[in-house]
Design an enzyme around this catalytic site. Sequence first.
Site, PDB file in Angstrom:
ATOM      1  CB  ALA A  22     -12.038  23.697 -12.491  1.00  0.00           C
ATOM      2  N   GLY A  76     -13.836  19.329  -9.997  1.00  0.00           N
ATOM      3  CA  GLY A  76     -14.168  18.881 -11.529  1.00  0.00           C
ATOM      4  C   GLY A  76     -15.575  18.529 -11.802  1.00  0.00           C
ATOM      5  CB  CYS A 136     -22.528  26.714  -2.546  1.00  0.00           C
ATOM      6  SG  CYS A 136     -21.089  26.653  -1.896  1.00  0.00           S
TER       7      CYS A 136
HETATM    8  N1  SAM Z   1     -16.509  24.031  -9.730  1.00  0.00           N
HETATM    9  C1  SAM Z   1     -16.004  22.926  -8.911  1.00  0.00           C
HETATM   10  C2  SAM Z   1     -16.917  21.903  -8.929  1.00  0.00           C
HETATM   11  O1  SAM Z   1     -18.063  21.839  -9.074  1.00  0.00           O
HETATM   12  O2  SAM Z   1     -16.239  20.510  -8.659  1.00  0.00           O
HETATM   13  C3  SAM Z   1     -16.327  23.587  -7.272  1.00  0.00           C
HETATM   14  C4  SAM Z   1     -15.241  24.960  -7.258  1.00  0.00           C
HETATM   15  S1  SAM Z   1     -15.238  25.293  -5.571  1.00  0.00           S
HETATM   16  C5  SAM Z   1     -16.669  26.153  -5.298  1.00  0.00           C
HETATM   17  C6  SAM Z   1     -13.950  26.653  -5.715  1.00  0.00           C
HETATM   18  C7  SAM Z   1     -12.624  26.180  -5.901  1.00  0.00           C
HETATM   19  O3  SAM Z   1     -11.861  27.303  -6.503  1.00  0.00           O
HETATM   20  C8  SAM Z   1     -11.712  25.281  -4.879  1.00  0.00           C
HETATM   21  O4  SAM Z   1     -11.527  24.246  -5.332  1.00  0.00           O
HETATM   22  C9  SAM Z   1     -10.573  26.517  -4.596  1.00  0.00           C
HETATM   23  O5  SAM Z   1      -9.328  25.852  -4.444  1.00  0.00           O
HETATM   24  C10 SAM Z   1     -10.367  27.244  -5.943  1.00  0.00           C
HETATM   25  N2  SAM Z   1      -9.676  28.430  -6.171  1.00  0.00           N
HETATM   26  C11 SAM Z   1      -9.824  29.385  -4.982  1.00  0.00           C
HETATM   27  N3  SAM Z   1      -9.314  30.554  -5.300  1.00  0.00           N
HETATM   28  C12 SAM Z   1      -8.644  30.227  -6.739  1.00  0.00           C
HETATM   29  C13 SAM Z   1      -7.843  31.043  -7.383  1.00  0.00           C
HETATM   30  N4  SAM Z   1      -7.634  32.299  -7.188  1.00  0.00           N
HETATM   31  N5  SAM Z   1      -7.528  30.191  -8.763  1.00  0.00           N
HETATM   32  C14 SAM Z   1      -7.862  29.151  -8.896  1.00  0.00           C
HETATM   33  N6  SAM Z   1      -8.614  28.417  -8.195  1.00  0.00           N
HETATM   34  C15 SAM Z   1      -9.056  28.807  -7.157  1.00  0.00           C
END
Ligand code: SAM
Length: 298
Positions: free
Chosen positions: A121, A124, A238
């Site tokens: 998330a 956020g 993305c």
């Molecule tokens: N949805 C967010 C927003 O719109 O603000 C952006 C999310 S970003 C594309 C993906 C996120 O997933 C990153 O912050 C990353 O650190 C986190 N992430 C990666 N692997 C993960 C896991 N196994 N469990 C939880 N978070 C994870």
Amino acid sequence: MKKETGGNEIPAFLTELLHRQYGSAAENILRGYVQKRPVTLRANLLKTNLESVEKALSSLGFHCERAAVPFALIVTNASEEDLSRSAPYERGEIYLQSLSSMIPPFLLNAQEGESILDMTAAPGGKTCEISALTGGKAFLTACERDKIRFDRMNFNLKRQGVPHVNTICRDALTLDDFFRFDKILLDAPCSGSGTITVGERIKISEKLVQNSAILQVKLLNKALNLLKKGGILVYSTCSVLQTENEAVLQTAFKRGDCELVPPELPFDLPRLPSTPNTICIPPNELYEGFFTAILRKK
Ligand code: SAM
């Protein structure tokens, strides 16, 4: 021979991959990579409305245009930095967000009283948007494994005034299968192949695409475990690469317990060719490259 990683040119493997996947449409994507986009923002409907934001920003000298997304504005004469020094930003009345990234929470169509997991998330932005679209009346769980990003997310959720949100700093793959949610957003970590800007540092590599796909498959499988029967899951990245999108969804369909739901949007979006009932947006002068699909658990 172009460099494969870490430069500010499009790596050769990506150009080849895009041509293999999209044929002549690959040229649109490559043109999109050189576009500089204006700043876009979401009016935070938990605190204000679009008209008030437009008025407040205009009075500060920002030139705003309405976007196709009904709660978004395009600011044509300012940088993110300029806007982040403005009073509406400080008050959490606006959130700087790309137009493409506003689509997955919109498609989730969250309703009052639903329990919703935003699985990966931070920082956020989409959690805030889900909350805003329910008037703050959904019960949210926002999970993020990176502690620095997690802290940033908590800061953002607080400033945006998001109520009924439980934040968890852990690897989403280790969430207890005992949980069940009405709806889940999996905005998966990805290679960022949709958000490349030529001239800025380009981090994509073949290894990153492969590793992202491996993690996306695991996260999607976990998300389906955590979803109620009949529940809705929105998957987004993305990235414009099939490896991280359609191929990941294919692994979920093999479970036999989920199906695609046609996405319905009350506005038009630029589209790349993609599997029916999925949306793939090309990078262009307004949008970042993005993929999204809605799944229902049978
Ligand atoms: N949805 C967010 C927003 O719109 O603000 C952006 C999310 S970003 C594309 C993906 C996120 O997933 C990153 O912050 C990353 O650190 C986190 N992430 C990666 N692997 C993960 C896991 N196994 N469990 C939880 N978070 C994870």
